[in-house]
Scaffold this active site. Sequence first.
Site, PDB file in Angstrom:
ATOM      1  N   ASP A 140      15.084  84.842   3.648  1.00 12.64           N
ATOM      2  CA  ASP A 140      13.717  84.349   3.693  1.00 12.64           C
ATOM      3  C   ASP A 140      12.746  85.408   4.242  1.00 12.64           C
ATOM      4  O   ASP A 140      11.985  85.142   5.153  1.00 12.64           O
ATOM      5  CB  ASP A 140      13.712  83.079   4.577  1.00 12.64           C
ATOM      6  CG  ASP A 140      12.353  82.421   4.676  1.00 12.64           C
ATOM      7  OD1 ASP A 140      11.638  82.386   3.674  1.00 12.64           O
ATOM      8  OD2 ASP A 140      12.019  81.943   5.785  1.00 12.64           O
ATOM      9  N   GLU A 157      23.447  83.078   9.836  1.00 15.60           N
ATOM     10  CA  GLU A 157      23.615  81.876   9.015  1.00 15.60           C
ATOM     11  C   GLU A 157      24.504  82.060   7.792  1.00 15.60           C
ATOM     12  O   GLU A 157      24.131  81.651   6.689  1.00 15.60           O
ATOM     13  CB  GLU A 157      22.244  81.340   8.577  1.00 15.60           C
ATOM     14  CG  GLU A 157      21.374  80.901   9.737  1.00 15.60           C
ATOM     15  CD  GLU A 157      20.175  80.067   9.282  1.00 15.60           C
ATOM     16  OE1 GLU A 157      19.831  80.115   8.093  1.00 15.60           O
ATOM     17  OE2 GLU A 157      19.595  79.371  10.128  1.00 15.60           O
ATOM     18  N   TYR A 187      16.502  73.274  13.254  1.00 20.51           N
ATOM     19  CA  TYR A 187      15.142  72.893  12.864  1.00 20.51           C
ATOM     20  C   TYR A 187      14.939  71.387  12.867  1.00 20.51           C
ATOM     21  O   TYR A 187      14.318  70.841  11.970  1.00 20.51           O
ATOM     22  CB  TYR A 187      14.827  73.521  11.502  1.00 20.51           C
ATOM     23  CG  TYR A 187      14.652  75.038  11.596  1.00 20.51           C
ATOM     24  CD1 TYR A 187      13.411  75.576  11.904  1.00 20.51           C
ATOM     25  CD2 TYR A 187      15.726  75.906  11.424  1.00 20.51           C
ATOM     26  CE1 TYR A 187      13.235  76.948  12.026  1.00 20.51           C
ATOM     27  CE2 TYR A 187      15.562  77.277  11.546  1.00 20.51           C
ATOM     28  CZ  TYR A 187      14.315  77.788  11.851  1.00 20.51           C
ATOM     29  OH  TYR A 187      14.137  79.144  11.978  1.00 20.51           O
ATOM     30  N   GLU A 195      17.125  80.220  16.860  1.00 22.54           N
ATOM     31  CA  GLU A 195      15.943  79.890  16.059  1.00 22.54           C
ATOM     32  C   GLU A 195      15.603  78.420  16.254  1.00 22.54           C
ATOM     33  O   GLU A 195      16.473  77.551  16.186  1.00 22.54           O
ATOM     34  CB  GLU A 195      16.167  80.121  14.557  1.00 22.54           C
ATOM     35  CG  GLU A 195      16.213  81.577  14.146  1.00 22.54           C
ATOM     36  CD  GLU A 195      16.369  81.779  12.641  1.00 22.54           C
ATOM     37  OE1 GLU A 195      15.964  80.880  11.868  1.00 22.54           O
ATOM     38  OE2 GLU A 195      16.900  82.830  12.249  1.00 22.54           O
TER      39      GLU A 195
HETATM   40  C1  GCB Z   1      16.422  80.309   9.077  1.00 23.11           C
HETATM   41  C2  GCB Z   1      16.627  81.748   8.810  1.00 23.11           C
HETATM   42  C3  GCB Z   1      15.325  82.527   8.809  1.00 23.11           C
HETATM   43  C4  GCB Z   1      14.246  81.735   8.103  1.00 23.11           C
HETATM   44  C5  GCB Z   1      14.029  80.431   8.849  1.00 23.11           C
HETATM   45  C6  GCB Z   1      12.968  79.543   8.199  1.00 23.11           C
HETATM   46  O1  GCB Z   1      17.308  79.589   9.436  1.00 23.11           O
HETATM   47  O2  GCB Z   1      17.552  82.341   9.664  1.00 23.11           O
HETATM   48  O3  GCB Z   1      15.534  83.767   8.189  1.00 23.11           O
HETATM   49  O4  GCB Z   1      13.055  82.443   7.973  1.00 23.11           O
HETATM   50  O5  GCB Z   1      15.223  79.714   8.878  1.00 23.11           O
HETATM   51  O6  GCB Z   1      11.805  79.657   8.567  1.00 23.11           O
HETATM   52  O7  GCB Z   1      13.315  78.775   7.321  1.00 23.11           O
END
Ligand code: GCB
Length: 595
Positions: free
Chosen positions: A162, A415, A470, A505
């Site tokens: 991403d 990941e 998330y 994250e």
């Molecule tokens: C993740 C990835 C990261 C993405 C992020 C997102 O889990 O490790 O590279 O940019 O999510 O914002 O979706």
Amino acid sequence: MLRPQDTPTRERRSLAGLWDFRLDAAGEGLSSGWYEGPLPEAQAMPVPASYNDVLVGTHSRDHVGDAWYRTTAFVPRGWAGQRVVLRVDSATHAATVWVDGTEVMSHSGGYTPFEADITDLVTPGEQIAVTVVVNNELSFQTIPPGYVEDTPQGRRQRYFHDFYNFAGLHRQVWLYATPHTHVDDITVVTDLDGTTGVVRYRVTAAGDDSHDVRVRLRDAEGTEVARTTGPEGELRVVDAHLWAPGDGYLYDAAVELVAPDGTVIDVYHQSVGIRTVEVRGTEFLINGSPFYFRGFGRHEDTPVRGKGHDDVFLVHDMELMSWIGANSFRTSHYPYAEEVYEYADRHGIVIIDETPAVGLNMGIAGGIFGGPSFETFSPETLNATTREAHAQVIRELVARDKNHPSVVIWSIANEPESHTEAAREYFEPLFALARELDPSRPVGFVNVMLSPHGTCRLSDLADVLMLNRYYGWYVQTGDLANAEAAWRTELEAWAGDGKPIIITEYGADTIAGLHSLTPEPWSEEYQVAYLEMNHRVFDSVDAVVGEHVWNFADFRTSSGGVFRVDGNKKGVFTYDRRPKAAAHALRTRWTAERD
Ligand code: GCB
């Protein structure tokens, strides 16, 4: 691998500046011999920089294939009798280099340096031409992986990570000189014996062997505190001033090759931060004291330059990190420019150092992001050749960064698919390799939401659990109450594994300037509420030893998904580094916790 430096026996010359440049979408340069002379129809291109956003138009932004760079430079007259080396700090993702039409080196892997001895090709006092062809294609056998699709309108690079596939000469290119007999490599590992600092070192030299190795350690004031001789040994520093988070105290080890008559043949200055790193139970200890990571996953990405290293943004970003109360970051998702680690060493900033192994998970690509689905590990996709490329990026990362006190964890992948037997088979030897290369640092990988507790087949191989989650964004979107409950349940389960947990994250896309009375996703208020919810969860689980918000700043992504609005907006700062409301909220939390 030693970074070039100026010492009484060494000299370097940067080739940064405007180079001649030409895109080669048709792939005609090699057969037309563009390395033999001036590049036809060349335009100007700054080095270092990604070429993508410097030029204007989709031909450069979405270019797939070769891009040619050429410059000329004088080899200083004073280098007569020296060994002359050409070093490229990075070329993304692969490159071949010529000097005056003679091929001198090729390299795969976009984020680590490579070099060639070009002594026999140059005459000090005369000019040489350096030509580099850089290729940005990713395949299932590269790290990171991707594939090139032939479409009716031309070739398109697809990938599973991403962030934008910026390419070019992103860092310095050096010409440098050393004596023929020279220090080739240095490895330093530090320890503590009470209050005495122990510096174990190993020096390898190249050239003839009629010399001794002498190592003199000086403190930051220049006072010699220890000295010894021999290619391997130990220096002891009574009442050592330790390197510690927030206190980037460095000693200087002058490593000298000394001829039998006492002449110093070569000298290299190695910075040494005396510190220990240890995982004990659920604690992460630096110098024996529990450390809590506060900071970010970041990207090397700034306006126009893309991934081109820039000292202005290096210092500004680090100033912002200090303002907000961050003490650490992860080099998501690739090794950063060496200047970044040197700065971190000097300023006591802690680094989780990551390989470019990102996007090894077709479940995300085909599932969450809605692309075509592939099997992640298979003879046609990620296979034994990919694993060898992965092993090579681990080797090159450790070889380059092993002496930085700021680096406290190796992250061997971000990941990856981790819930299958195939993943275990792929990764087991890579964990073993990282540990064999550097037994002194914890090794880990970053676990994805798709492999929650109880399903992950790799976490038992890691010294530290690093989780990207998330809740409240990709799942339970907008429902922070349910997100909080689900997150706490999962985190408590991980805590039962008895290892330290770093949340590598957590984040929410946020449009700067978008406000709402109740926390609506994409608003600044939601980002603040989302972070507060996460912090409540972290603060209730003792095994959590760190929080890295995704992301420090907004960053560019491919334009191939409806998920992104002008890139990824999870930054706490905008692309041009203005604070969102979350920056102030984080600052309140992170500066209040300071000792
Ligand atoms: C993740 C990835 C990261 C993405 C992020 C997102 O889990 O490790 O590279 O940019 O999510 O914002 O979706």
